[in-house]
Every structure is written in structure tokens, then in C-alpha cells.
Design an enzyme around this catalytic site. Structure first.
Site, mmCIF file in Angstrom:
data_model
loop_
_atom_site.group_PDB
_atom_site.id
_atom_site.type_symbol
_atom_site.label_atom_id
_atom_site.label_comp_id
_atom_site.label_asym_id
_atom_site.label_seq_id
_atom_site.Cartn_x
_atom_site.Cartn_y
_atom_site.Cartn_z
ATOM 1 N N TYR A 183 -18.369 9.080 3.105
ATOM 2 C CA TYR A 183 -17.496 7.895 3.187
ATOM 3 C C TYR A 183 -18.215 6.673 2.600
ATOM 4 C CZ TYR A 183 -13.440 5.368 5.011
ATOM 5 O OH TYR A 183 -12.285 4.634 5.128
ATOM 6 N N THR A 233 -3.626 12.135 2.399
ATOM 7 C CA THR A 233 -2.985 11.256 1.411
ATOM 8 C C THR A 233 -3.802 11.279 0.113
ATOM 9 O OG1 THR A 233 -4.318 9.378 2.076
ATOM 10 C CG2 THR A 233 -2.240 9.669 3.245
ATOM 11 N N GLY A 260 0.770 -1.243 0.000
ATOM 12 C CA GLY A 260 0.000 0.000 0.000
ATOM 13 C C GLY A 260 0.797 1.286 0.000
ATOM 14 N N ALA A 298 -12.492 2.739 -3.793
ATOM 15 C CA ALA A 298 -13.887 2.703 -4.257
ATOM 16 C C ALA A 298 -13.981 3.698 -5.402
ATOM 17 C CB ALA A 298 -14.838 3.093 -3.136
ATOM 18 N N SER A 311 1.935 8.235 1.960
ATOM 19 C CA SER A 311 1.129 7.049 2.288
ATOM 20 C C SER A 311 1.340 6.626 3.728
ATOM 21 C CB SER A 311 1.533 5.870 1.386
ATOM 22 O OG SER A 311 1.244 6.140 0.044
ATOM 23 N N ILE A 312 0.253 6.222 4.372
ATOM 24 C CA ILE A 312 0.359 5.707 5.743
ATOM 25 C C ILE A 312 1.294 4.493 5.754
ATOM 26 C CG2 ILE A 312 -0.941 4.551 7.573
ATOM 27 C CD1 ILE A 312 -3.327 6.415 6.823
ATOM 28 N N LYS A 330 -15.043 -1.039 5.185
ATOM 29 C CA LYS A 330 -14.176 -1.050 6.384
ATOM 30 C C LYS A 330 -14.799 -1.903 7.492
ATOM 31 C CE LYS A 330 -10.652 1.577 5.170
ATOM 32 N NZ LYS A 330 -9.406 0.918 4.732
ATOM 33 N N ASP A 349 -1.369 -6.243 -7.673
ATOM 34 C CA ASP A 349 -2.726 -5.708 -7.645
ATOM 35 C C ASP A 349 -3.480 -6.702 -6.761
ATOM 36 O OD1 ASP A 349 -5.459 -5.413 -8.120
ATOM 37 O OD2 ASP A 349 -5.134 -4.663 -10.151
ATOM 38 N N VAL A 350 -4.024 -6.246 -5.652
ATOM 39 C CA VAL A 350 -4.599 -7.179 -4.673
ATOM 40 C C VAL A 350 -5.883 -7.853 -5.159
ATOM 41 C CG1 VAL A 350 -3.533 -6.098 -2.647
ATOM 42 C CG2 VAL A 350 -5.819 -5.354 -3.390
HETATM 43 P P1 NAP Z 1 -2.644 6.036 -0.261
HETATM 44 O O1 NAP Z 1 -1.290 6.564 -0.025
HETATM 45 O O2 NAP Z 1 -3.371 6.492 -1.482
HETATM 46 O O3 NAP Z 1 -2.579 4.453 -0.214
HETATM 47 C C1 NAP Z 1 -3.619 3.626 -0.705
HETATM 48 C C2 NAP Z 1 -2.955 2.500 -1.424
HETATM 49 O O4 NAP Z 1 -3.893 1.509 -1.860
HETATM 50 C C3 NAP Z 1 -2.241 3.003 -2.675
HETATM 51 O O5 NAP Z 1 -0.936 2.502 -2.684
HETATM 52 C C4 NAP Z 1 -3.108 2.397 -3.760
HETATM 53 O O6 NAP Z 1 -2.494 2.255 -5.004
HETATM 54 C C5 NAP Z 1 -3.439 1.089 -3.114
HETATM 55 N N1 NAP Z 1 -4.399 0.320 -3.902
HETATM 56 C C6 NAP Z 1 -5.618 0.687 -4.346
HETATM 57 N N2 NAP Z 1 -6.145 -0.301 -5.089
HETATM 58 C C7 NAP Z 1 -5.233 -1.314 -5.100
HETATM 59 C C8 NAP Z 1 -5.181 -2.603 -5.684
HETATM 60 N N3 NAP Z 1 -6.187 -3.094 -6.435
HETATM 61 N N4 NAP Z 1 -4.080 -3.370 -5.493
HETATM 62 C C9 NAP Z 1 -3.054 -2.915 -4.767
HETATM 63 N N5 NAP Z 1 -3.040 -1.703 -4.176
HETATM 64 C C10 NAP Z 1 -4.122 -0.911 -4.354
HETATM 65 O O7 NAP Z 1 -3.622 6.379 0.960
HETATM 66 P P2 NAP Z 1 -3.575 6.076 2.528
HETATM 67 O O8 NAP Z 1 -4.430 7.113 3.133
HETATM 68 O O9 NAP Z 1 -2.187 5.885 2.993
HETATM 69 O O10 NAP Z 1 -4.400 4.719 2.631
HETATM 70 C C11 NAP Z 1 -3.884 3.544 3.223
HETATM 71 C C12 NAP Z 1 -4.937 2.856 4.065
HETATM 72 O O11 NAP Z 1 -5.230 3.664 5.197
HETATM 73 C C13 NAP Z 1 -6.266 2.607 3.359
HETATM 74 O O12 NAP Z 1 -6.785 1.361 3.773
HETATM 75 C C14 NAP Z 1 -7.130 3.737 3.907
HETATM 76 O O13 NAP Z 1 -8.510 3.451 3.844
HETATM 77 C C15 NAP Z 1 -6.632 3.761 5.328
HETATM 78 N N6 NAP Z 1 -6.958 4.967 6.099
HETATM 79 C C16 NAP Z 1 -6.624 6.191 5.617
HETATM 80 C C17 NAP Z 1 -6.955 7.319 6.352
HETATM 81 C C18 NAP Z 1 -6.609 8.696 5.853
HETATM 82 O O14 NAP Z 1 -7.189 9.668 6.335
HETATM 83 N N7 NAP Z 1 -5.692 8.841 4.934
HETATM 84 C C19 NAP Z 1 -7.613 7.195 7.584
HETATM 85 C C20 NAP Z 1 -7.937 5.919 8.041
HETATM 86 C C21 NAP Z 1 -7.601 4.812 7.286
HETATM 87 P P3 NAP Z 1 -3.012 3.257 -6.188
HETATM 88 O O15 NAP Z 1 -2.546 4.613 -5.849
HETATM 89 O O16 NAP Z 1 -2.415 2.664 -7.408
HETATM 90 O O17 NAP Z 1 -4.514 3.156 -6.234
#
Ligand code: NAP
Length: 256
Positions: A156, A194, A13, A96, A19-20, A163, A65-66
Site C-alpha cells: 500500500y 474496484t 469519484g 498513486a 466504484s465505492i 491516507k 480533475d481534482v
Molecule cells: P475507483 O472506482 O477506481 O474510484 C477511484 C476514483 O478516483 C476514480 O473515479 C478515479 O478516476 C478517481 N481519480 C483518480 N485521480 C483523479 C483525479 N486527478 N481527479 C479526479 N478523479 C480522480 O476505486 P474505489 O475503490 O471506489 O476508490 C474510491 C476511494 O475509496 C479511494 O479514495 C480509495 O482509496 C478508497 N478506498 C478504496 C478501498 C477499496 O478496497 N476499493 C478501500 C478503502 C478505501 P480514474 O479512473 O480516471 O483514475
């Protein structure tokens, strides 16, 4: 000795330095872990390569790709070949279709519902199934979630439902894998700026709302998620499994 010395971790991810997953990967690395990273498609390969490159030659970089079982199988085959084992897995992916995160939830299409659940929830089950045989000395699996799973957070929408499925999946996985000393937990993060977050309509307002209303009167920092990720990966959390841990400056306790 560092907390995660000798541990092998897989990070799923990382899209870029915001990215987190990258914050948690850095914390795991600083605690002594050796890491493998996946990237989704060629578009992100360069980003991840550049970031992970700083971790040295023992770092593995794999396409995944998951939603593709054969790519998941390839990831674990490569980890088995290079390291012979796995201790840690971070699931930090969600998706989504954009339309589904803008309008009313009642208009969620069958396809948007399916895609959101496939990428954001089922993938944890598929990755855990691939990881478990390599976690011969026990392990820690972490997934990133959000409060929209249990309360309505406007916009959301289907991601909240996905989730909820992710968190329930973590509990069932914790039960299945517990006898193998594999723990499965979720970190429920407050908003972090992010790419994925910016895809949610009204994210800026959400960010300000947390700052105004959370007990700590601020938003969580990425490095704080890294620290929690390290704790959950470590022996300090040896008796914690199936849990959702809120790392959101206390926002989740508020009723009003
Ligand atoms: P991010 O940097 O955009 O990371 C999301 C990752 O998911 C990206 O690397 C994305 O790749 C990947 N992804 C999407 N579809 C995929 C697939 N089919 N196969 C493999 N990878 C795929 O955003 P983030 O905020 O760090 O998100 C990481 C997690 O934290 C997510 O589960 C998110 O829901 C959760 N989260 C985020 C927040 C927040 O406020 N940011 C809060 C709570 C929880 P692509 O860029 O290619 O799509």
C-alpha cells in the site's frame, strides 16, 4: 420523510458501477438527495453519464480533475448556478503511480509522493474550500480512507502515507468548518474489488485475508458503505465530526 430529502450532494469519484462512490451515490439518492457528479476527463464521461442518467434530469454532470483548481472552481460555480446551495460532499478519489504500489516504500520517488498526496489528500482541502461557502445550512463532507494509513499494509506504500494525510486533513477541516455546522468525516473501508483496488499489488490476497481474519469473517459489501455514507450525511450523525469510522467487518480491532 426520507433521510436526505431536499439535500443537494456532490459525488466526486465515480469511475464505473463498481466504484465505492457509486454505491454511496445510490444510497444518497434512495434517501431523497439530488446529486451532482464529476468525472475525470472525457474517458470516463460516458460511464458516469450512463450511470447518473438513471437519476433523472435534475442530475448535474461536471468535469473535474481534482489536481486542477480551475476545474474545481467550475464545479462549485455550476452547483451554485443550478442549486444555489450544497449539503453533502463525497470525496472518493485516490491515485498513486503504479510502480509506487509494487516495490518497496523506501524507493518512492519525489514525484510519486507528490502526485499521491496531491490527488488523494490535498484534493479534500481544495474541495472542502470550494464547498463550504455553498453549505449555508451546514453540511456533511465524507472522504474514503483505508487502514494502511495507520498500520503497514504491504504494497500500500505511499498510498498509506497519503491516507494518513487525508485523515489528518479531515480533522483540521472539521475544526475549521465546525462553527459553520459543516462536519467532516472519513469512512475507512475494508477491501472492495474496484479499479483502484486492483492497482495495488497483492489485492487478491488482501481480500482473502480479511475474509479469514475479520471478526465477521467476510468482506464489506458496497451497499454497506452506502448505508454508512447515508448515516454520516444524515442528522443522525449531527454530533459526529473529525472521525474515521471503520466499515471493515471489524478487521481494525484485530491484533493478530
Ligand atoms: P475507483 O472506482 O477506481 O474510484 C477511484 C476514483 O478516483 C476514480 O473515479 C478515479 O478516476 C478517481 N481519480 C483518480 N485521480 C483523479 C483525479 N486527478 N481527479 C479526479 N478523479 C480522480 O476505486 P474505489 O475503490 O471506489 O476508490 C474510491 C476511494 O475509496 C479511494 O479514495 C480509495 O482509496 C478508497 N478506498 C478504496 C478501498 C477499496 O478496497 N476499493 C478501500 C478503502 C478505501 P480514474 O479512473 O480516471 O483514475
Amino acid at each position: 420523510m426520507s433521510l436526505l430529502e431536499g439535500k443537494i450532494g456532490l459525488v466526486v469519484g465515480v469511475a464505473n458501477k463498481r466504484s465505492i462512490a457509486w454505491a454511496i451515490a445510490q444510497a444518497w439518492r434512495n434517501a431523497g438527495a439530488t446529486l451532482a457528479f464529476t468525472y475525470q476527463g472525457e474517458r470516463l464521461k460516458e460511464n458516469v453519464e450512463e450511470l447518473a442518467g438513471a437519476f433523472g434530469p435534475d442530475t448535474l454532470l461536471l468535469p473535474c480533475d481534482v489536481t486542477r483548481d480551475e476545474e474545481i472552481a467550475g464545479v462549485f460555480a455550476a452547483i451554485a448556478a443550478k442549486f444555489g446551495k450544497l449539503d453533502l460532499l463525497l470525496h472518493s478519489v485516490a491515485f498513486a503511480p503504479r510502480d509506487a504500489l509494487e516495490g518497496s516504500f523506501v524507493n518512492t520517488t519525489r514525484d510519486a509522493f507528490r502526485v499521491a498526496h496531491d490527488v488523494s489528500a490535498y484534493s479534500l482541502v481544495a474541495l472542502a474550500r470550494g464547498a463550504a461557502p455553498l453549505m449555508t445550512g451546514g453540511g456533511s463532507i465524507l472522504a474514503m480512507t483505508y487502514y494502511g494509513s495507520e498500520k503497514v499494509v504491504p504494497h500500500y506504500n505511499v498510498m498509506g502515507v497519503a491516507k494518513a494525510s487525508l485523515e489528518a486533513s479531515a480533522r483540521y477541516l472539521a475544526y475549521d468548518l465546525g462553527p459553520k455546522k459543516i462536519r467532516v468525516n472519513c469512512i475507512s473501508a475494508g477491501p472492495v474489488n474496484t479499479v483502484a483496488a486492483r492497482g495495488i499489488a497483492g489485492f487478491g490476497d488482501m481480500f482473502k485475508h480479511y475474509e479469514a481474519r475479520s471478526p465477521l469473517r467476510r468482506n464489506v459489501l458496497a451497499e454497506e458503505l452506502g448505508a454508512t455514507g447515508t448515516f454520516l450525511a444524515s442528522d443522525g450523525a449531527a454530533a459526529i465530526t473529525g472521525q474515521v469510522l471503520y466499515v471493515d467487518c471489524g478487521y481494525q480491532i484485530m491484533g493478530m
